[in-house]
Design a protein around this motif. Structure first.
Motif, PDB file in Angstrom:
ATOM      1  N   LEU A   1       0.833  -1.198   0.000  1.00 34.92           N
ATOM      2  CA  LEU A   1       0.000   0.000   0.000  1.00 34.92           C
ATOM      3  C   LEU A   1       0.869   1.249   0.000  1.00 34.92           C
ATOM      4  O   LEU A   1       1.903   1.297   0.666  1.00 34.92           O
ATOM      5  CB  LEU A   1      -0.924   0.021   1.229  1.00 34.92           C
ATOM      6  N   ARG A   2       0.451   2.270  -0.721  1.00 43.25           N
ATOM      7  CA  ARG A   2       1.218   3.519  -0.772  1.00 43.25           C
ATOM      8  C   ARG A   2       1.096   4.304   0.514  1.00 43.25           C
ATOM      9  O   ARG A   2       1.986   5.077   0.868  1.00 43.25           O
ATOM     10  CB  ARG A   2       0.750   4.379  -1.952  1.00 43.25           C
ATOM     11  N   ARG A   3      -0.015   4.127   1.194  1.00 47.21           N
ATOM     12  CA  ARG A   3      -0.257   4.828   2.458  1.00 47.21           C
ATOM     13  C   ARG A   3      -1.148   3.928   3.313  1.00 47.21           C
ATOM     14  O   ARG A   3      -1.748   2.983   2.782  1.00 47.21           O
ATOM     15  CB  ARG A   3      -0.912   6.183   2.217  1.00 47.21           C
ATOM     16  N   PRO A   4      -1.258   4.190   4.602  1.00 47.77           N
ATOM     17  CA  PRO A   4      -2.135   3.355   5.430  1.00 47.77           C
ATOM     18  C   PRO A   4      -3.548   3.304   4.867  1.00 47.77           C
ATOM     19  O   PRO A   4      -4.146   4.331   4.542  1.00 47.77           O
ATOM     20  CB  PRO A   4      -2.096   4.059   6.790  1.00 47.77           C
ATOM     21  N   GLY A   5      -4.054   2.101   4.701  1.00 48.72           N
ATOM     22  CA  GLY A   5      -5.386   1.909   4.145  1.00 48.72           C
ATOM     23  C   GLY A   5      -6.111   0.782   4.843  1.00 48.72           C
ATOM     24  O   GLY A   5      -5.592   0.158   5.768  1.00 48.72           O
ATOM     25  N   ARG A   6      -7.301   0.491   4.360  1.00 50.36           N
ATOM     26  CA  ARG A   6      -8.138  -0.516   5.012  1.00 50.36           C
ATOM     27  C   ARG A   6      -7.639  -1.923   4.699  1.00 50.36           C
ATOM     28  O   ARG A   6      -7.290  -2.233   3.556  1.00 50.36           O
ATOM     29  CB  ARG A   6      -9.598  -0.340   4.591  1.00 50.36           C
ATOM     30  N   VAL A   7      -7.594  -2.748   5.735  1.00 46.19           N
ATOM     31  CA  VAL A   7      -7.120  -4.129   5.635  1.00 46.19           C
ATOM     32  C   VAL A   7      -8.032  -5.017   6.481  1.00 46.19           C
ATOM     33  O   VAL A   7      -8.869  -4.526   7.243  1.00 46.19           O
ATOM     34  CB  VAL A   7      -5.669  -4.266   6.158  1.00 46.19           C
ATOM     35  N   TRP A   8      -7.852  -6.327   6.326  1.00 48.35           N
ATOM     36  CA  TRP A   8      -8.430  -7.264   7.278  1.00 48.35           C
ATOM     37  C   TRP A   8      -7.425  -7.431   8.412  1.00 48.35           C
ATOM     38  O   TRP A   8      -6.247  -7.684   8.167  1.00 48.35           O
ATOM     39  CB  TRP A   8      -8.720  -8.607   6.623  1.00 48.35           C
ATOM     40  N   GLU A   9      -7.887  -7.295   9.631  1.00 49.58           N
ATOM     41  CA  GLU A   9      -6.995  -7.318  10.794  1.00 49.58           C
ATOM     42  C   GLU A   9      -7.472  -8.359  11.797  1.00 49.58           C
ATOM     43  O   GLU A   9      -8.670  -8.525  12.031  1.00 49.58           O
ATOM     44  CB  GLU A   9      -6.983  -5.934  11.450  1.00 49.58           C
ATOM     45  N   ARG A  10      -6.504  -9.056  12.382  1.00 46.80           N
ATOM     46  CA  ARG A  10      -6.797 -10.038  13.439  1.00 46.80           C
ATOM     47  C   ARG A  10      -5.812  -9.811  14.584  1.00 46.80           C
ATOM     48  O   ARG A  10      -4.601  -9.691  14.355  1.00 46.80           O
ATOM     49  CB  ARG A  10      -6.657 -11.452  12.892  1.00 46.80           C
ATOM     50  N   GLU A  11      -6.322  -9.750  15.805  1.00 49.22           N
ATOM     51  CA  GLU A  11      -5.472  -9.596  16.979  1.00 49.22           C
ATOM     52  C   GLU A  11      -5.869 -10.627  18.028  1.00 49.22           C
ATOM     53  O   GLU A  11      -7.060 -10.786  18.329  1.00 49.22           O
ATOM     54  CB  GLU A  11      -5.562  -8.181  17.551  1.00 49.22           C
ATOM     55  N   VAL A  12      -4.857 -11.306  18.555  1.00 47.76           N
ATOM     56  CA  VAL A  12      -5.092 -12.337  19.567  1.00 47.76           C
ATOM     57  C   VAL A  12      -4.036 -12.232  20.659  1.00 47.76           C
ATOM     58  O   VAL A  12      -2.977 -11.622  20.466  1.00 47.76           O
ATOM     59  CB  VAL A  12      -5.052 -13.763  18.968  1.00 47.76           C
ATOM     60  N   VAL A  13      -4.317 -12.836  21.779  1.00 49.10           N
ATOM     61  CA  VAL A  13      -3.337 -13.020  22.838  1.00 49.10           C
ATOM     62  C   VAL A  13      -3.112 -14.519  23.009  1.00 49.10           C
ATOM     63  O   VAL A  13      -4.075 -15.294  23.070  1.00 49.10           O
ATOM     64  CB  VAL A  13      -3.811 -12.397  24.169  1.00 49.10           C
ATOM     65  N   LEU A  14      -1.853 -14.923  23.050  1.00 50.50           N
ATOM     66  CA  LEU A  14      -1.495 -16.310  23.308  1.00 50.50           C
ATOM     67  C   LEU A  14      -1.169 -16.447  24.789  1.00 50.50           C
ATOM     68  O   LEU A  14      -0.366 -15.672  25.324  1.00 50.50           O
ATOM     69  CB  LEU A  14      -0.291 -16.715  22.458  1.00 50.50           C
ATOM     70  N   THR A  15      -1.794 -17.415  25.438  1.00 51.62           N
ATOM     71  CA  THR A  15      -1.583 -17.586  26.873  1.00 51.62           C
ATOM     72  C   THR A  15      -1.037 -18.971  27.184  1.00 51.62           C
ATOM     73  O   THR A  15      -1.355 -19.949  26.518  1.00 51.62           O
ATOM     74  CB  THR A  15      -2.892 -17.379  27.668  1.00 51.62           C
TER      75      THR A  15
END
Length: 198
Positions: free
Chosen positions: A67-81
């Motif tokens: 991407l040329r600049r910050p744009g919309r994406v699919w994002e996933r965030e998790v915590v591993l415990t």
């Protein structure tokens, strides 16, 4: 990062550049599946999903995913415990241009490990690891500490790797939380590796 923004990280190609303590360095440079290694250190390993959906990528991610600049994406965030202790905050972004054929499992992972699908797929190509110290103002530092419900400001160490499958790109960033230092990183100190581990 002299003169740099707190909201951006200076990503390095060699772990020596980030001066990580030995208790974290082994985790940063380890080869193979990070999920498998954490499972080996834990009687009860868990993936806790925090968020998955559309978002704007970070400034220091955009160019890497085309991407040329910050744009919309699919994002996933998790915590591993490990045994109820949060040890890794994982952040993944996929360009919106990617298709289900590129990453067929990404949208249906739930609380399963992304690493288990990446390492089991022969079509996935892994790039070189990059390393960084995330200062207190960096968005991933803030999100990681928020997941811990911690109000203490502290620098965190992270690594990232770009994956390719078919025409798709996928960027995984792993932020190592303070509790990871209590786990053994035996056998994970190969600093010359150019393969990722999640």
């Amino acid at each position: 990062m002299r003169g740099g923004s707190l909201t951006q990280a200076l990503w390095q190609r060699h772990v020596n550049a980030v001066n990580a303590p030995l208790s974290v360095r082994g985790w940063l440079t380890g080869t193979g599946s990070l999920t498998a290694k954490l499972q080996g250190q834990s009687g009860n390993f868990r993936v806790r999903r925090l968020h998955q959906g559309s978002a704007i990528c970070l400034f220091d991610e955009a160019a890497l995913i085309g991407l040329r600049r910050p744009g919309r994406v699919w994002e996933r965030e998790v915590v591993l415990t490990c045994d109820e202790q949060a040890v890794v905050f994982a952040h993944t972004v996929v360009p919106m241009a990617a298709t289900a054929a590129d990453w067929p499992q990404f949208g249906v992972l739930g609380e399963r490990s992304l690493g288990s699908t990446l390492f089991g797929d022969r079509q996935v190509r892994r790039g070189e690891l990059q390393y960084a110290r995330l200062r207190c103002g960096h968005p991933l530092n803030l999100r990681a500490l928020a997941a811990l419900h911690s109000e203490e400001d502290q620098m965190l160490y992270a690594r990232r790797c770009l994956y390719r499958r078919r025409q798709g790109l996928l960027l995984v960033t792993e932020v190592f939380l303070p509790a990871v230092a209590a786990l053994s990183s035996h056998g994970q100190t190969d600093t010359l590796t150019n393969r990722t581990s999640k």
